[in-house]
Motif scaffolding. Structure first.
Motif, PDB file in Angstrom:
ATOM      1  N   PRO A  85      31.318  47.615  39.019  1.00 56.15           N
ATOM      2  CA  PRO A  85      32.373  48.554  38.574  1.00 56.15           C
ATOM      3  C   PRO A  85      33.766  47.929  38.461  1.00 56.15           C
ATOM      4  O   PRO A  85      34.722  48.407  39.070  1.00 56.15           O
ATOM      5  CB  PRO A  85      32.337  49.648  39.646  1.00 56.15           C
ATOM      6  CG  PRO A  85      31.839  48.968  40.869  1.00 56.15           C
ATOM      7  CD  PRO A  85      30.939  47.845  40.419  1.00 56.15           C
ATOM      8  N   GLY A  86      33.885  46.879  37.679  1.00 61.64           N
ATOM      9  CA  GLY A  86      35.194  46.245  37.467  1.00 61.64           C
ATOM     10  C   GLY A  86      35.117  45.344  36.241  1.00 61.64           C
ATOM     11  O   GLY A  86      34.047  45.191  35.637  1.00 61.64           O
ATOM     12  N   ILE A  87      36.259  44.751  35.876  1.00 57.39           N
ATOM     13  CA  ILE A  87      36.280  43.852  34.714  1.00 57.39           C
ATOM     14  C   ILE A  87      35.492  42.583  35.049  1.00 57.39           C
ATOM     15  O   ILE A  87      35.709  41.980  36.100  1.00 57.39           O
ATOM     16  CB  ILE A  87      37.738  43.461  34.369  1.00 57.39           C
ATOM     17  CG1 ILE A  87      38.542  44.702  33.973  1.00 57.39           C
ATOM     18  CG2 ILE A  87      37.780  42.393  33.288  1.00 57.39           C
ATOM     19  CD1 ILE A  87      40.045  44.441  33.830  1.00 57.39           C
ATOM     20  N   ILE A  88      34.598  42.212  34.148  1.00 55.97           N
ATOM     21  CA  ILE A  88      33.813  40.989  34.338  1.00 55.97           C
ATOM     22  C   ILE A  88      34.007  40.124  33.103  1.00 55.97           C
ATOM     23  O   ILE A  88      33.634  40.519  31.996  1.00 55.97           O
ATOM     24  CB  ILE A  88      32.291  41.289  34.450  1.00 55.97           C
ATOM     25  CG1 ILE A  88      31.994  42.286  35.565  1.00 55.97           C
ATOM     26  CG2 ILE A  88      31.498  39.988  34.633  1.00 55.97           C
ATOM     27  CD1 ILE A  88      32.179  41.761  36.959  1.00 55.97           C
ATOM     28  N   GLN A  89      34.632  38.975  33.286  1.00 53.94           N
ATOM     29  CA  GLN A  89      34.776  38.072  32.141  1.00 53.94           C
ATOM     30  C   GLN A  89      34.260  36.694  32.532  1.00 53.94           C
ATOM     31  O   GLN A  89      34.656  36.155  33.571  1.00 53.94           O
ATOM     32  CB  GLN A  89      36.247  37.994  31.714  1.00 53.94           C
ATOM     33  CG  GLN A  89      36.410  37.373  30.342  1.00 53.94           C
ATOM     34  CD  GLN A  89      37.837  37.479  29.819  1.00 53.94           C
ATOM     35  OE1 GLN A  89      38.779  37.643  30.596  1.00 53.94           O
ATOM     36  NE2 GLN A  89      37.999  37.363  28.525  1.00 53.94           N
ATOM     37  N   HIS A  90      33.374  36.151  31.729  1.00 54.96           N
ATOM     38  CA  HIS A  90      32.714  34.870  32.031  1.00 54.96           C
ATOM     39  C   HIS A  90      32.150  34.877  33.451  1.00 54.96           C
ATOM     40  O   HIS A  90      32.289  33.893  34.189  1.00 54.96           O
ATOM     41  CB  HIS A  90      33.680  33.696  31.834  1.00 54.96           C
ATOM     42  CG  HIS A  90      34.376  33.732  30.500  1.00 54.96           C
ATOM     43  ND1 HIS A  90      33.693  33.784  29.308  1.00 54.96           N
ATOM     44  CD2 HIS A  90      35.690  33.771  30.174  1.00 54.96           C
ATOM     45  CE1 HIS A  90      34.554  33.839  28.303  1.00 54.96           C
ATOM     46  NE2 HIS A  90      35.785  33.842  28.802  1.00 54.96           N
ATOM     47  N   GLY A  91      31.602  35.991  33.853  1.00 49.14           N
ATOM     48  CA  GLY A  91      30.929  36.072  35.157  1.00 49.14           C
ATOM     49  C   GLY A  91      31.851  36.241  36.349  1.00 49.14           C
ATOM     50  O   GLY A  91      31.399  36.279  37.491  1.00 49.14           O
ATOM     51  N   VAL A  92      33.154  36.367  36.079  1.00 50.51           N
ATOM     52  CA  VAL A  92      34.115  36.460  37.189  1.00 50.51           C
ATOM     53  C   VAL A  92      34.711  37.881  37.240  1.00 50.51           C
ATOM     54  O   VAL A  92      34.983  38.478  36.208  1.00 50.51           O
ATOM     55  CB  VAL A  92      35.238  35.399  37.016  1.00 50.51           C
ATOM     56  CG1 VAL A  92      36.292  35.531  38.116  1.00 50.51           C
ATOM     57  CG2 VAL A  92      34.636  34.003  37.017  1.00 50.51           C
TER      58      VAL A  92
END
Ligand code: BGC
Length: 269
Positions: A85-92
């Motif tokens: 439940p949060g922003i996930i960019q390139h697995g982070v």
């Protein structure tokens, strides 16, 4: 050679495991990617408190182990899709509005891949629900912009265009009348503030008409637990955009997680 080709073909759309990490529960299931449905029951454990990366990874591993022990489980080396439940960019992880702040900047893909010993990819929870609705639910076959808005602890959103996901739209955090929208108009905020459905629909009207003004979508799909109660608030709302409840209900996150990992690993079309 012919055999190898057949083998490749049979892997397309083969069932995969999807896991949905939420603020109160960590749920998982084996997903039939041809039908967008779970095979067998889902497994659910409470989210550990505090929900630190280590304790959550432990529970995810338990859910995966339980599913993998089933006779009809996908291969134990097959990839696993997970929502967060949060922003996930390139697995982070780049935001943690409703989960333990120690998740911030954690490489959740790498961490779960190491813990499970099989490939893992993580996607935002609302994005997963949106993908599932676009492929198998209320958004199936709809051209143009479809916005899936999930009303739960927070407000999540998925931006779908021509069936494809534009990831990490955080429309639950639009500032409306001086407030972060989800702090007033989420399902949990309704309960906290003791609002009737009619009072709540006034807040939703304000929220959805603002989002409509910004994006002029073809369709709104309302997800999250209270999509089951859509009859209580949708009839009070007036928008020029059609607005319908999600069809996949509780399983949308699990199904969407499996769709995402299948697409990333070219195991689905
Ligand atoms: C988060 C989103 C998430 C939503 C629903 C929001 O607070 O910022 O990333 O999708 O809650 O869980």
């Amino acid at each position: 050679m012919i055999l190898a080709k057949k083998d490749e073909k049979s892997k397309k759309n083969a069932p995969l495991i999807g896991i949905d990490i939420g603020g109160t529960g960590i749920k998982g299931g084996i997903v039939d990617l041809k039908k967008g449905k779970l095979i067998g029951d889902r497994v659910r454990f409470p989210t550990p408190q505090p929900s630190t990366p280590e304790s959550v990874a432990e529970v995810v591993a338990q859910v995966v182990a339980e599913l993998t022990a089933r006779p009809d489980a996908p291969d134990a080396s097959s990839p696993v899709g997970v929502t967060f439940p949060g922003i996930i960019q390139h697995g982070v992880v780049h935001s943690a509005a409703n989960v333990d702040k120690s998740w911030l900047e954690a490489d959740i893909d790498a961490m779960l891949t190491a813990r499970l010993g099989r490939p893992v990819e993580v996607i935002n929870d609302a994005d997963a629900a949106g993908l599932a609705e676009a492929r198998f639910g209320a958004g199936e076959g709809v051209a143009g912009t479809v916005l899936v808005i999930t009303l739960g602890t927070g407000i999540g959103s998925a931006f779908i265009f021509d069936g494809k996901l534009v990831p990490n739209a955080e429309l639950g955090h639009l500032e409306i009348d001086g407030f972060d929208a989800e702090t007033k108009a989420s399902a949990v905020a309704r309960e906290r503030d003791g609002l009737s459905w009619e009072q709540y629909s006034v807040l939703l009207q304000r929220y959805f008409s603002h989002v409509e003004f910004l994006f002029s979508p073809e369709l709104f799909i309302v997800g999250g637990g209270i999509s089951k109660r859509a009859d209580e608030y949708l009839p009070h709302m007036k928008l020029r955009t059609p607005i319908v409840p999600a069809e996949l209900k509780n399983d949308a996150g699990i199904v969407g997680a499996a769709i995402e990992i299948a697409l990333k690993h070219k195991l689905a079309k």
